[in-house]
Design an enzyme around this catalytic site. Structure first.
Site, mmCIF file in Angstrom:
data_model
loop_
_atom_site.group_PDB
_atom_site.id
_atom_site.type_symbol
_atom_site.label_atom_id
_atom_site.label_comp_id
_atom_site.label_asym_id
_atom_site.label_seq_id
_atom_site.Cartn_x
_atom_site.Cartn_y
_atom_site.Cartn_z
ATOM 1 N N ASP A 186 2.695 -7.417 14.195
ATOM 2 C CA ASP A 186 3.646 -6.854 13.229
ATOM 3 C C ASP A 186 4.350 -5.665 13.885
ATOM 4 O O ASP A 186 4.385 -4.559 13.341
ATOM 5 C CB ASP A 186 2.874 -6.417 11.966
ATOM 6 N N ALA A 240 0.820 -1.218 0.000
ATOM 7 C CA ALA A 240 0.000 0.000 0.000
ATOM 8 C C ALA A 240 0.848 1.259 0.000
ATOM 9 O O ALA A 240 2.066 1.206 0.173
ATOM 10 C CB ALA A 240 -0.905 -0.014 1.224
HETATM 11 N N1 LIG Z 1 -2.095 7.100 11.124
HETATM 12 C C1 LIG Z 1 -0.924 7.513 10.633
HETATM 13 N N2 LIG Z 1 -0.452 8.723 10.953
HETATM 14 C C2 LIG Z 1 0.726 9.152 10.470
HETATM 15 N N3 LIG Z 1 1.513 8.459 9.666
HETATM 16 C C3 LIG Z 1 1.103 7.244 9.297
HETATM 17 C C4 LIG Z 1 -0.134 6.709 9.761
HETATM 18 N N4 LIG Z 1 -0.290 5.476 9.231
HETATM 19 C C5 LIG Z 1 0.790 5.257 8.479
HETATM 20 N N5 LIG Z 1 1.636 6.293 8.517
HETATM 21 C C6 LIG Z 1 2.949 6.414 7.812
HETATM 22 O O1 LIG Z 1 2.938 5.573 6.672
HETATM 23 C C7 LIG Z 1 3.926 4.535 6.783
HETATM 24 C C8 LIG Z 1 3.394 3.252 6.178
HETATM 25 O O2 LIG Z 1 2.227 2.884 6.847
HETATM 26 P P1 LIG Z 1 1.845 1.360 7.116
HETATM 27 O O3 LIG Z 1 2.909 0.719 7.921
HETATM 28 O O4 LIG Z 1 0.470 1.310 7.667
HETATM 29 O O5 LIG Z 1 1.869 0.823 5.623
HETATM 30 P P2 LIG Z 1 2.245 -0.620 5.075
HETATM 31 O O6 LIG Z 1 1.956 -0.594 3.637
HETATM 32 O O7 LIG Z 1 1.553 -1.652 5.884
HETATM 33 O O8 LIG Z 1 3.811 -0.674 5.330
HETATM 34 P P3 LIG Z 1 4.690 -1.934 5.788
HETATM 35 O O9 LIG Z 1 4.245 -3.090 4.957
HETATM 36 O O10 LIG Z 1 6.095 -1.473 5.508
HETATM 37 O O11 LIG Z 1 4.403 -2.111 7.262
HETATM 38 C C9 LIG Z 1 4.240 4.457 8.264
HETATM 39 O O12 LIG Z 1 5.542 3.994 8.506
HETATM 40 C C10 LIG Z 1 4.048 5.900 8.728
HETATM 41 O O13 LIG Z 1 5.211 6.650 8.479
#
Ligand SMILES: Nc1ncnc2c1ncn2[C@@H]1O[C@H](COP(=O)(O)OP(=O)(O)OP(=O)(O)O)[C@@H](O)[C@H]1O
Length: 547
Positions: free
Chosen positions: A285, A134
């Site tokens: 995670d 994502a």
């Molecule tokens: N609620 C939030 N407020 C501020 N920043 C956020 C928030 N949610 C996500 N982020 C930012 O976006 C980044 C990626 O978010 P998230 O970890 O949910 O995505 P992901 O696609 O699951 O990434 P990964 O697979 O690397 O864990 C986070 O490391 C953070 O910097």
């Protein structure tokens, strides 16, 4: 031009075929392979200087984000992998280019069925972060709240299913190659991964998980979970409150903010045990990228968790066995550890407890060479489960998740405060939980939990009593009939036992009558024949007619 390419290809093909025709019958295939694949071998030689974990990591990185994620998850299977490989795989980093902002907007509009300008007061087309599954954008709602919008990558489902198919093929190859390959349980590992990654694809599920975790910690000052905006969340899009905090890995910033690091580390352990034992729902995670710290009260720092895609849960039985296992381990009661593994069904019922106990002792006892505070809970579990695996312990996905989360929490805790004594923090928690499980509070809780079900069954009770009583009376009648039959049988038997001498005499008489009688002279009956006939009749009477 095209003709010359075809001619060239024909020459190459002929040469290759000619070489195969010549080299295979003369047993020179290895030389041919080395010769033709010389360039590849040269690269291979260069790679051979790197260690095996590094080579595997580089291979996965070059295969793309789905394989990178697979490697990251694989790195947590320390029950299967050697440490050098697991350590190297843990270094895998997503390096995925962001996808264009207008593509993200199109996905949002398709999913939420409204133009972005209508949904948000402001939307930043430049992503805040981009990962393998994502991408995250910042936005402002019309009501003024600052939010982030998480959007699933376009066409990621197709890429995943293609890559997963390839992973299965590789897994079957590894499994069929050798016993060592089978020991790694590659197919099962890929299946686990498939479930995990498919879960991550559904943001509606992640939103649900986030909501539950938030509810569990509503009144807690340990952990904050951002609020989900349900009206803006769907399968491919999730909108949540934008949080601000110091990333937990930024030790310098935490120190600058005068954060009490000992308290922060201990709170991490407390959050983990609260989630596992009190809520039965834990964030699985917990890598540093998903954890932030709210430092508004540096003496009592509060964690902030995001990315609730992968969550774990243990049922009551697993929790109880886990707590008892850890307590037994720290009391060095390996017999109990072995018995608990059998009792829980984690290892098969017929497992020889004595042999299992001594195997556990040989793995765990060296851990006590270190001071108690340096013993890793995660390593204890890995040691225990690796031993149990030799005694045919089935993979328990919930325990694998737990083991991985525990390792993350421990690593994080020790990074924040190297003198963190996990056992001192966890032991009272476990003991309190154990005593609660057996105390009156727990009984009352169980009664409260079961009460609605019992209330539902209340109107059926008279009917149930009537049925039970009538069954009881039928049972009684049947019992009486059976008792009579048994008495009759025993009388018969006794009578039979009394008749045994007569029967024997009968058999003897018949036998002697048969021996003395000459069948050919039956027409000319003599005295001896008449006597033997008499003997025959007496025998017949004693054997058959005497009651
Ligand atoms: N609620 C939030 N407020 C501020 N920043 C956020 C928030 N949610 C996500 N982020 C930012 O976006 C980044 C990626 O978010 P998230 O970890 O949910 O995505 P992901 O696609 O699951 O990434 P990964 O697979 O690397 O864990 C986070 O490391 C953070 O910097």
């Amino acid at each position: 031009m095209l003709t010359s390419v075809f001619r060239l290809l024909r020459i190459v093909f002929t040469v290759v075929r000619f070489r195969l025709d010549v080299f295979i019958p003369f047993g020179l295939l290895p030389w041919y392979v080395r010769y033709t694949l010389g360039a590849v071998c040269a690269i291979g030689r260069k790679r051979a200087q790197q260690n095996r974990g590094e080579r595997l990591r580089l291979a996965l990185e070059s295969l793309g984000p789905i394989f990178v994620k697979f490697g990251q998850i694989l790195s947590t299977r320390r029950d299967l992998l050697d440490d050098d490989i697991a350590d190297e795989l843990a270094k895998l980093q997503d390096k995925v280019p962001a996808f264009p902002g207008h593509v993200a907007q199109a996905i949002i509009e398709r999913d939420l069925k409204a133009p972005v300008s209508e949904l948000f007061a402001k939307f930043s087309a430049t992503p805040l972060a981009s990962a393998s599954i994502a991408q995250v954008h910042t936005a402002t709602l019309h009501s003024g709240e600052e939010v982030v919008v998480k959007v699933i990558r376009p066409d990621i489902e197709k890429t995943i299913s293609k890559d997963i198919r390839l992973l299965y093929t590789l897994a079957h190859l590894v499994a069929n190659m050798s016993a060592d390959g089978r020991r790694l349980r590659p197919v099962e590992v890929v299946t686990d991964y498939e479930y995990t990654i498919l879960d991550e694809l559904d943001l509606a599920k992640e939103a649900g998980n986030t909501g539950l975790l938030q509810r569990n910690f509503t009144h807690s000052d340990l952990l904050y979970v951002p609020q989900v905006y349900w009206d803006f969340s769907h399968r491919n899009v999730m909108v949540m409150e934008r949080i601000s905090g110091i990333p937990v890995a930024d030790i310098a910033a935490l120190n600058k903010a005068n954060v009490d690091m000992k308290c922060l580390a201990e709170r991490g352990v407390e959050i983990f045990f609260t989630q596992v034992f009190s809520h039965s729902f834990f964030h699985a995670d917990m890598h540093p990228g998903n954890i932030f710290v709210d430092v508004s009260n540096p003496k009592k720092p509060k964690y902030i968790a995001i990315d609730c895609a992968i969550m774990g849960s243990l049922d009551d039985a697993d929790k109880s066995y886990l707590a008892r296992n850890l307590l037994a381990f720290f009391q060095r009661d390996y017999r109990l550890v072995a018995e608990l593994h059998v009792e829980s069904g984690w290892v098969p019922k017929g497992t020889p407890v004595h042999a299992f106990e001594s195997a556990i002792r040989s793995v765990c006892e060296p851990m006590f060479a270190k001071p108690l505070k340096d013993i890793s809970f995660g390593q204890v579990l890995i040691g225990l489960f690796q031993t149990a695996r030799r005694f045919n312990m089935e993979v328990q996905p919930q325990l694998v998740l737990l083991e991985k989360t525990l390792l993350n929490i421990e690593g994080l805790g020790r990074q924040l405060y190297p003198d963190l004594d996990l056992w001192v923090t966890a032991k009272p928690f476990l003991e309190k939980w154990m005593s609660e499980q057996m105390g009156p509070k727990r009984v009352m809780e169980e009664v409260r939990k079961q009460a609605p079900q019992w209330a539902g069954q209340l109107p059926q009770i008279p009917n149930l009593i009537y049925t039970a009583l009538s069954q009881l009376s039928h049972q009684e009648e049947r019992m009486q009939a059976q008792t009579q039959a048994i008495e009759q049988l025993s009388k018969e038997l006794q009578k039979g036992r009394k008749n045994i001498p007569f029967r024997l005499l009968g058999i003897l008489s018949l036998a002697s009558a048969w021996m003395v009688t000459d069948p050919e002279s039956l027409e000319h009956l003599q005295t001896a024949d008449i006597a033997s006939l008499g003997l025959f009749l007496v025998g017949l009477y004693l054997l058959v007619l005497k009651p």
